[in-house]
Design an enzyme around this catalytic site. Structure first.
Site: not given
Ligand code: NAP
Length: 285
Positions: A96, A52, A119
């Site tokens: 994450q 990322k 997200d």
């Protein structure tokens, strides 16, 4: 032989567009920035986080990483999130997963400002997706939808079967497909006779994490087959689909690697740009 749906090429195209948009924002003194929080030392997460950071770098999105100790308290984790919510230079926040067991990921996701939730895991964003309103769509389902669109796969009235009902893939994907007027069936580990269901599908999407689970006899002739699964075997990465055999019967198929995987990161970058635009517009108002 099926047409291979090239996620790598489409992701490259999307990253190119994101890069152009970042340039335009920078000319307006808006510098899109993503903050990534990782708790503990999960090896797979480390790889994802590295990818990322690299992807952000390539398109000019600024990136800051917060590596938190495995034994961090829930209170401290929420404090880090709240500080990032307040920071004007941060447009996207990504936590994450997984995070260590005693920590509650749902509370953590809910604490992220929904306008920075790139997200798409915040209940407000999930609710908005259900209501077909402007929202952040989580990156993997969004990537699948872009691939289906790129290859002009008809969805209106199509019979789509999804294998897997996770909060990050199966469920939001079902919602996205419903929003496109598909008739959606979701199978999970308790579903009986999965093959009887998949055999009737125009589109089969597998997101279960079981190597080569979807075989040729489970799909109908000319079905479209999307493989979200990533399974690490000693011989390398494989998907949930028996690619070699299924590709002889399907009309379209995604490979693993090079299918859905690259699309996920591309859609994350896209979401960061959207977040930057949205936040800056509101900040100025
Ligand atoms: P997950 O949370 O473990 O969910 C797996 C789902 O599959 C569950 O809903 C489970 O049912 C269902 N399932 C398990 N065995 C099944 C069976 N035999 N028949 C039907 N359904 C079955 O996994 P996830 O996070 O959604 O990820 C799924 C796969 O996609 C993994 O391989 C993951 O690595 C991959 N993935 C790829 C990307 C990408 O960018 N390409 C992104 C995310 C995930 P229950 O709910 O009943 O347990």
């Amino acid at each position: 032989m099926a047409i291979i749906m090239d996620g790598k090429a489409l992701a490259k195209k999307i990253r190119g567009r994101v890069k152009e948009e970042v340039e335009i924002l920078k000319q307006k003194n808006i510098f899109p920035k993503l903050a990534v929080i990782m708790v503990g030392e999960d090896p797979a997460s480390k790889v994802y986080v590295r990818n990322k950071s690299k992807a952000c770098n390539e398109v000019g999105i600024a990136y800051e990483e917060f590596l938190l100790k495995e034994n961090i308290s829930m209170e401290k984790l929420l404090q880090v999130i709240k500080e990032l919510n307040e920071r004007k230079d941060i447009h996207g926040i990504l936590l994450q997963s997984p995070i260590p067991k005693p920590l509650d990921i749902y509370t953590a996701f809910e604490t992220i400002d929904f306008r920075k939730d790139v997200d798409g895991f915040h209940p407000i964003n999930i609710g908005r997706l259900t209501l077909k309103r402007q929202t952040f769509i989580s990156c993997t389902p969004h990537g699948v939808m872009k691939l289906l669109k790129e290859y002009n796969i008809p969805l209106t009235g199509a019979n789509v079967v999804i294998l897997g009902r996770s909060n990050i893939v199966g469920k939001p994907l079902a919602q996205c497909l419903l929003n496109e007027d598909a008739t959606v069936t979701i199978c999970h580990s308790k579903t009986k006779n999965v093959a009887d269901i998949t055999k009737n599908a125009d589109v089969v999407i597998s997101a279960i994490g079981k190597p080569r689970f979807v075989t040729k006899d489970m799909i109908k002739e000319n079905a479209v087959v999307i493989d979200v699964g990533i399974n690490r075997l000693e011989t390398g990465l494989v998907g949930d689909v028996d690619f070699e055999e299924v590709s002889k019967k399907a009309s379209y198929i995604t490979p693993v690697p090079g299918g859905v995987g690259p699309m996920t990161i591309a859609m994350l970058l896209h979401n960061v740009v959207i977040a930057a635009k949205y936040l800056e517009e509101n900040i100025e108002k």
